[in-house]
Design an enzyme around this catalytic site. Structure first.
Site, PDB file in Angstrom:
ATOM      1  N   SER A   1     116.015  40.058  34.004  1.00 31.57           N
ATOM      2  CA  SER A   1     115.036  39.838  35.048  1.00 31.57           C
ATOM      3  C   SER A   1     114.450  38.431  34.955  1.00 31.57           C
ATOM      4  O   SER A   1     115.183  37.456  35.080  1.00 31.57           O
ATOM      5  CB  SER A   1     113.973  40.932  34.995  1.00 31.57           C
TER       6      SER A   1
ATOM      7  N   ASP B   1     120.199  47.326  42.732  1.00 27.29           N
ATOM      8  CA  ASP B   1     118.950  46.710  42.283  1.00 27.29           C
ATOM      9  C   ASP B   1     118.134  46.321  43.516  1.00 27.29           C
ATOM     10  O   ASP B   1     118.516  45.421  44.274  1.00 27.29           O
ATOM     11  CB  ASP B   1     119.248  45.479  41.429  1.00 27.29           C
TER      12      ASP B   1
ATOM     13  N   HIS C   1     117.626  48.298  38.589  1.00 32.71           N
ATOM     14  CA  HIS C   1     117.231  47.177  37.720  1.00 32.71           C
ATOM     15  C   HIS C   1     117.262  47.652  36.258  1.00 32.71           C
ATOM     16  O   HIS C   1     116.228  47.901  35.640  1.00 32.71           O
ATOM     17  CB  HIS C   1     115.823  46.745  38.139  1.00 32.71           C
TER      18      HIS C   1
END
Length: 678
Positions: free
Chosen positions: A210, A316, A347
């Site tokens: 991320s 995601d 995610h």
């Protein structure tokens, strides 16, 4: 006799020296010495891979503060970022230098890392105790150092959070420079003694998920020397595309809120000026500004020296899949060595969807035949120089169903070409046909934006006339059809108001069992049982909860999406008011994916307004009329037009279904606009 041989050898060496230029001899000597100091140990070399031959519980644990050469908090001193290090003590005693695995993050104190949200911990003297995740447990015994960096403005670091900007990237780049002998570090946040990274061989690999992955992308895009590889997991490649899609806002906030979420108390008190820049530079109009230019790494893909092992969940909805798609394409254009893993999760870290087979806390060696083994081979090759074949392995690993994977020698799949499909009217309003035949001039479909409805609502009633969408589908396919890469949908739409948002989605219509990507775990369930990955101590066990696939039976699967503000018809980067009753043409970029529509299923295209939960609605509620003759989808089909012809041969020309709602997975009504989630 032994003495005689020694004398002969010395004489021979002297004779050779007289024929070799002294500079070449010096170079050869230095190379040999550095190889002895920085290469794998004899025990490592003999095994063909790095082995856990070093003690973890006696590893050196230390913290330094690296000078970023920036003064983001304007206190008159250059900012220092906190760098926590775990490294094996044996190579240091032997005078051998080692490579580094580095994760630079804003989350170590505010939010935690990994599926279990682990945070850094320290002992009474401030020495690191727990490092989140398994990188230290697994790799330190194998001869790597693990380095965790607190980005500027977070945790124990000076400076301000600027969300992917110069300060963020320099926070990590300065550490890469220091590890390569080019930077400055100190033993304390203020004052302190200079500290040299004389244990590092200058080779660094960056990894993270991320925001951490985003920093790896950004640092690689600077072209910094010494960064040998990056492993970005669900990383952002352009911060504008995190917040907007051609002017359409994806969230109800901007980067200022994200900065405030992760800032330290010190930064809260001293970074008001930086916060104001984040607000002013990211207007909610969705117009491009210099702030976004600074945070767009894609144009600098040509500077990347590092190899790239990319991982992304194809569902995601936080860091959406256009990020990996455009970054991958840019790296490909510049010939960067790369490999990709694409899962059906949201995610989620690959450690949590395909980690391999670990061991019980009894501490046997893990049998890591999944992600951990791949990562091990990747770092061994690019940081230690092992010729283990990872660079010759298939380029892409793709999850086809929960836990079932396929590979491709190249990605997008060989033979994939852009192929145009066109929508046409069906026998009922809003229930149209998708094929290759163009619609007659003057034919239209009309829908009204309903911000309460999502893509799941549209797809569930694809075969019914509903006022909020225009749907088009093929008949049941006679052969599988693979879409590999990112497509585009071009529409000509006439609005009834001065503002309008558009969505386009691709849907696989047919029964399947898929990962429940919209649930809390985004496709995984966390179990109580633990397995261990490497060595451990009481304060850092290296043991983690196992996970399993969280699945759901569905009758449709949305697998690619695109959004835009129709006001950006003339310029992707600047919106304009619309004139009601006037037609406008705009292209929506679909998010990257790799999906096979099986034989017997149908492929559908839906065009609508606000996709609830995924974009914000416009201030008005427009009705839009699509000019079908000027609307088309350019999709990346493996096999191109011939494959499409085979798949649709014999299919009914009129799309249709059972008439019953085709239930699928609805996106959460509120998507996190903090790219951390583990």
């Amino acid at each position: 006799m032994a003495v005689g041989r020694a004398n002969v050898r010395r004489v021979t060496i002297r004779a050779r020296v007289t024929r070799i230029p002294w500079k070449a001899l010096v170079v050869a000597t230095v190379v040999a010495l550095m190889s002895a100091l920085t290469g794998p140990s004899a025990a490592q070399e003999a095994s063909g891979e790095s082995r856990p031959v070093y003690s973890y519980d006696r590893a050196i644990r230390e913290s330094v503060w690296v000078d970023t050469r920036l003064d983001g908090d304007a206190d008159g001193r250059t900012d220092r970022v906190a760098v926590d290090i775990v490294r094996p003590h044996e190579p240091a005693q032997e005078g051998r230098r080692i490579p580094v695995i580095m994760d630079a993050s804003p989350y170590y104190s505010c939010c935690g890392r990994g599926n279990e949200s682990q945070k850094k911990t320290y002992d009474d003297q401030g020495r690191p105790v727990q490092f989140p995740l398994y990188y230290d447990n697994y790799f330190v015994p194998r001869g790597y150092a693990t380095v965790l960096v607190d980005l500027a403005g977070t945790s124990r670091s000076d400076g301000c959070v600027d969300v992917g900007g110069r300060s963020d990237i320099q926070s990590a780049k300065a550490v890469v420079d220091w590890l390569a002998g080019r930077g400055r570090a100190y033993s304390a946040r203020t004052g302190g003694k200079p500290v040299a990274a004389d244990w590092s061989n200058g080779s660094t690999g960056m990894i993270g998920k991320s925001w951490d992955a985003t920093i790896a992308n950004g640092v690689a895009a600077t072209g910094v020397k010494g960064l040998k590889t990056i492993v970005p997991i669900a990383g952002i490649s352009s911060w504008y595309d995190y917040y907007f899609a051609k002017g359409a806002p994806l969230y109800d906030g901007g980067p200022d809120g994200l900065a405030y979420r992760v800032e330290s108390d010190h930064a809260h008190q001293n970074c008001a000026a930086v916060q104001k820049k984040l607000v002013d530079g990211a207007p909610r109009t969705g117009d491009w500004t210099d702030l976004w230019t600074e945070r767009d790494y894609v144009p600098d893909a040509g500077k990347v020296r590092a190899s790239v092992l990319m991982v992304h969940g194809m569902q995601d909805l936080n860091v959406r899949t256009n990020h990996y798609g455009q970054w991958w394409d840019a790296l490909a254009r510049h010939g960067v060595e790369r490999k990709i893993w694409l899962s059906q999760t949201g995610h989620v870290d690959p450690f949590d969807f395909r980690r391999g087979i670990g061991v019980s806390p009894a501490r046997a060696e893990p049998r890591a035949w999944g992600w951990v083994k791949t990562l091990h081979q990747w770092f061994d090759h690019y940081l230690m120089g092992y010729d283990n074949g990872i660079d010759r392995a298939p380029m892409a690993d793709i999850e086809r169903s929960p836990g079932t994977w396929s590979t491709d020698t190249r990605w997008p799949a060989p033979g994939t070409t852009a192929t145009t499909l066109r929508p046409r009217n069906g026998t009922e309003p809003g229930v149209g046909v998708l094929g290759t035949e163009p619609a007659p001039r003057g034919t239209t479909e009309t829908f009204t934006d309903d911000p309460k409805l999502s893509e799941a609502d549209w797809a569930a009633r694809i075969d019914e006339p509903t006022p909020a969408k225009a749907g088009f589908s093929t008949g049941p396919l006679s052969a599988p059809l693979r879409l590999s890469g990112a497509g585009k949908v071009t529409v000509t739409a006439t609005p009834t108001t001065s503002t309008a948002h558009l969505s386009a989605v691709l849907v696989d219509l047919g029964p399947d069992t898929i990962r429940n990507y919209a649930a809390e775990g985004e496709g995984i369930t966390t179990l109580d049982k633990q397995t261990c990955w490497g060595a451990g101590t009481t304060g850092d066990t290296g043991c983690f909860k196992e996970t399993a696939a969280d699945t759901q039976k569905v009758a449709h699967t949305v697998f690619s999406r695109g959004w835009a503000d129709l006001g950006n018809y003339a310029d992707d980067h600047k919106g304009r008011p619309l004139t009601p009753g006037k037609p406008y043409t705009i292209t929506l970029d679909l998010t990257a994916s790799d999906h096979i529509v099986p034989a017997g299923h149908r492929l559908a295209l839906i065009v609508a307004g606000t996709d609830a939960g995924l974009i914000e609605p416009p201030p008005s509620r427009p009705k839009l009329t699509l000019d079908l003759a000027r609307t088309s989808a350019e999709l990346q089909l493996t096999g191109g037009a011939p494959a499409l012809a085979r798949a649709t041969a014999g299919a009914a020309s009129q799309a249709g279904g059972t008439g019953a709602p085709l239930h699928g997975i609805a996106p959460p009504r509120s998507i996190s606009h903090v790219p951390f989630a583990g």
